[in-house]
Design a protein around this motif. Sequence first.
Motif, PDB file in Angstrom:
ATOM      1  N   MET A 113       0.820  -1.193   0.000  1.00 15.54           N
ATOM      2  CA  MET A 113       0.000   0.000   0.000  1.00 15.54           C
ATOM      3  C   MET A 113       0.868   1.263   0.000  1.00 15.54           C
ATOM      4  N   LYS A 114       1.982   1.204   0.710  1.00 13.19           N
ATOM      5  CA  LYS A 114       2.883   2.352   0.789  1.00 13.19           C
ATOM      6  C   LYS A 114       3.454   2.680  -0.589  1.00 13.19           C
ATOM      7  N   LYS A 115       3.770   1.638  -1.384  1.00 12.64           N
ATOM      8  CA  LYS A 115       4.312   1.855  -2.732  1.00 12.64           C
ATOM      9  C   LYS A 115       3.282   2.533  -3.634  1.00 12.64           C
ATOM     10  N   ILE A 116       2.038   2.149  -3.490  1.00 14.15           N
ATOM     11  CA  ILE A 116       0.967   2.754  -4.290  1.00 14.15           C
ATOM     12  C   ILE A 116       0.805   4.219  -3.898  1.00 14.15           C
ATOM     13  N   PHE A 117       0.814   4.500  -2.601  1.00 16.88           N
ATOM     14  CA  PHE A 117       0.695   5.879  -2.128  1.00 16.88           C
ATOM     15  C   PHE A 117       1.870   6.716  -2.614  1.00 16.88           C
ATOM     16  N   GLU A 118       3.074   6.139  -2.590  1.00 13.68           N
ATOM     17  CA  GLU A 118       4.267   6.856  -3.054  1.00 13.68           C
ATOM     18  C   GLU A 118       4.194   7.139  -4.558  1.00 13.68           C
ATOM     19  N   THR A 119       3.566   6.251  -5.317  1.00 15.31           N
ATOM     20  CA  THR A 119       3.387   6.490  -6.760  1.00 15.31           C
ATOM     21  C   THR A 119       2.357   7.590  -6.985  1.00 15.31           C
ATOM     22  N   LEU A 120       1.299   7.574  -6.207  1.00 16.30           N
ATOM     23  CA  LEU A 120       0.241   8.572  -6.349  1.00 16.30           C
ATOM     24  C   LEU A 120       0.701   9.954  -5.883  1.00 16.30           C
ATOM     25  N   LEU A 121       1.385   9.996  -4.767  1.00 12.19           N
ATOM     26  CA  LEU A 121       1.892  11.254  -4.196  1.00 12.19           C
ATOM     27  C   LEU A 121       3.381  11.092  -3.896  1.00 12.19           C
ATOM     28  N   PRO A 122       4.227  11.184  -4.918  1.00 11.39           N
ATOM     29  CA  PRO A 122       5.658  10.952  -4.694  1.00 11.39           C
ATOM     30  C   PRO A 122       6.282  12.011  -3.787  1.00 11.39           C
ATOM     31  N   SER A 123       7.186  11.567  -2.919  1.00 10.62           N
ATOM     32  CA  SER A 123       7.852  12.518  -2.029  1.00 10.62           C
ATOM     33  C   SER A 123       8.817  13.416  -2.798  1.00 10.62           C
ATOM     34  N   SER A 124       9.285  12.931  -3.928  1.00 10.49           N
ATOM     35  CA  SER A 124      10.153  13.716  -4.798  1.00 10.49           C
ATOM     36  C   SER A 124       9.539  13.715  -6.202  1.00 10.49           C
ATOM     37  N   VAL A 125       9.219  14.897  -6.698  1.00  9.42           N
ATOM     38  CA  VAL A 125       8.590  15.019  -8.014  1.00  9.42           C
ATOM     39  C   VAL A 125       9.688  15.204  -9.050  1.00  9.42           C
ATOM     40  N   ASP A 126       9.665  14.342 -10.072  1.00 14.34           N
ATOM     41  CA  ASP A 126      10.668  14.434 -11.125  1.00 14.34           C
ATOM     42  C   ASP A 126      10.026  14.136 -12.478  1.00 14.34           C
ATOM     43  N   ASN A 127      10.843  13.912 -13.455  1.00 14.40           N
ATOM     44  CA  ASN A 127      10.370  13.709 -14.821  1.00 14.40           C
ATOM     45  C   ASN A 127      10.430  12.225 -15.194  1.00 14.40           C
ATOM     46  N   THR A 128      10.258  11.351 -14.204  1.00  7.21           N
ATOM     47  CA  THR A 128      10.345   9.912 -14.403  1.00  7.21           C
ATOM     48  C   THR A 128       8.954   9.299 -14.520  1.00  7.21           C
ATOM     49  N   ILE A 129       8.799   8.462 -15.531  1.00  6.62           N
ATOM     50  CA  ILE A 129       7.558   7.696 -15.671  1.00  6.62           C
ATOM     51  C   ILE A 129       7.769   6.380 -14.939  1.00  6.62           C
ATOM     52  N   ARG A 130       6.963   6.124 -13.952  1.00  3.39           N
ATOM     53  CA  ARG A 130       7.052   4.871 -13.205  1.00  3.39           C
ATOM     54  C   ARG A 130       6.006   3.924 -13.764  1.00  3.39           C
ATOM     55  N   GLY A 131       6.441   2.744 -14.137  1.00  4.11           N
ATOM     56  CA  GLY A 131       5.528   1.769 -14.727  1.00  4.11           C
ATOM     57  C   GLY A 131       5.427   1.943 -16.231  1.00  4.11           C
ATOM     58  N   THR A 132       4.363   1.429 -16.789  1.00  5.63           N
ATOM     59  CA  THR A 132       4.163   1.476 -18.234  1.00  5.63           C
ATOM     60  C   THR A 132       3.946   2.907 -18.713  1.00  5.63           C
ATOM     61  N   ARG A 133       4.258   3.160 -19.976  1.00  4.56           N
ATOM     62  CA  ARG A 133       4.132   4.497 -20.556  1.00  4.56           C
ATOM     63  C   ARG A 133       2.734   4.782 -21.121  1.00  4.56           C
ATOM     64  N   ILE A 134       1.897   3.790 -21.218  1.00  2.00           N
ATOM     65  CA  ILE A 134       0.563   3.973 -21.818  1.00  2.00           C
ATOM     66  C   ILE A 134      -0.232   5.073 -21.117  1.00  2.00           C
ATOM     67  N   PRO A 135      -0.336   5.067 -19.781  1.00  2.00           N
ATOM     68  CA  PRO A 135      -1.079   6.164 -19.121  1.00  2.00           C
ATOM     69  C   PRO A 135      -0.496   7.542 -19.428  1.00  2.00           C
ATOM     70  N   PHE A 136       0.823   7.628 -19.567  1.00  2.00           N
ATOM     71  CA  PHE A 136       1.449   8.903 -19.887  1.00  2.00           C
ATOM     72  C   PHE A 136       1.008   9.396 -21.262  1.00  2.00           C
ATOM     73  N   TYR A 137       1.052   8.530 -22.267  1.00  2.00           N
ATOM     74  CA  TYR A 137       0.688   8.943 -23.627  1.00  2.00           C
ATOM     75  C   TYR A 137      -0.783   9.345 -23.721  1.00  2.00           C
ATOM     76  N   ILE A 138      -1.646   8.612 -23.039  1.00  2.00           N
ATOM     77  CA  ILE A 138      -3.079   8.968 -23.013  1.00  2.00           C
ATOM     78  C   ILE A 138      -3.257  10.315 -22.325  1.00  2.00           C
ATOM     79  N   PHE A 139      -2.538  10.526 -21.235  1.00  2.00           N
ATOM     80  CA  PHE A 139      -2.637  11.793 -20.506  1.00  2.00           C
ATOM     81  C   PHE A 139      -2.122  12.952 -21.353  1.00  2.00           C
ATOM     82  N   ALA A 140      -1.027  12.749 -22.070  1.00  2.00           N
ATOM     83  CA  ALA A 140      -0.472  13.800 -22.927  1.00  2.00           C
ATOM     84  C   ALA A 140      -1.487  14.204 -23.988  1.00  2.00           C
ATOM     85  N   LEU A 141      -2.138  13.228 -24.586  1.00  2.00           N
ATOM     86  CA  LEU A 141      -3.171  13.521 -25.585  1.00  2.00           C
ATOM     87  C   LEU A 141      -4.328  14.287 -24.947  1.00  2.00           C
ATOM     88  N   TYR A 142      -4.750  13.856 -23.765  1.00  2.00           N
ATOM     89  CA  TYR A 142      -5.842  14.545 -23.075  1.00  2.00           C
ATOM     90  C   TYR A 142      -5.448  15.988 -22.729  1.00  2.00           C
TER      91      TYR A 142
END
Length: 155
Positions: A1-30
């Motif tokens: 659960m802690k890993k999921i929370f850290e992905t949702l609200l990362p303690s350090s915000v950067d330009n890294t895509i964690r996990g698959t890139r599909i959500p990123f590409y859909i979000f970029a289009l949106y």
Amino acid sequence: MKKIFETLLPSSVDNTIRGTRIPFYIFALYAIVSAVRSCIHLLSPDGGAGSIAGMDLSVAGADGIVFAFALWGSSQLLFAIIQLLVVFRYKSLVPFMYLMLILEVLLRELVGRMKPVTFAHTPPGAIGNQIILPLAALMLVLSLWSAYRQTSDAQ
């Protein structure tokens, strides 16, 4: 659960895509569609109220409707700028932005039920909500799940 929370609200915000890139590409289009949509509401003479949403602007107070649609466009533009910043600079916030998108659509749906309006036809935004809400939920789950798997596999 802690890993999921850290992905949702990362303690350090950067330009890294964690996990698959599909959500990123859909979000970029949106984000691009969101920026265009906001500019239409902000810049069109009727704010899109009559020309797009099909509202009757021949009634008394129509100027207020046009003003509200243009004002909504300005708010949408601010949200679109944040979305585009996430796309270009803060990719680690994509899961969080999906949560914000889900909440925004749900709140608009709530307002629509609390303060119903008559339209000449179904506005594109109402149809878009039926697509965006489940898609955003799916992309949120996919981004969290794939990031969780990625960190679990790395250990």
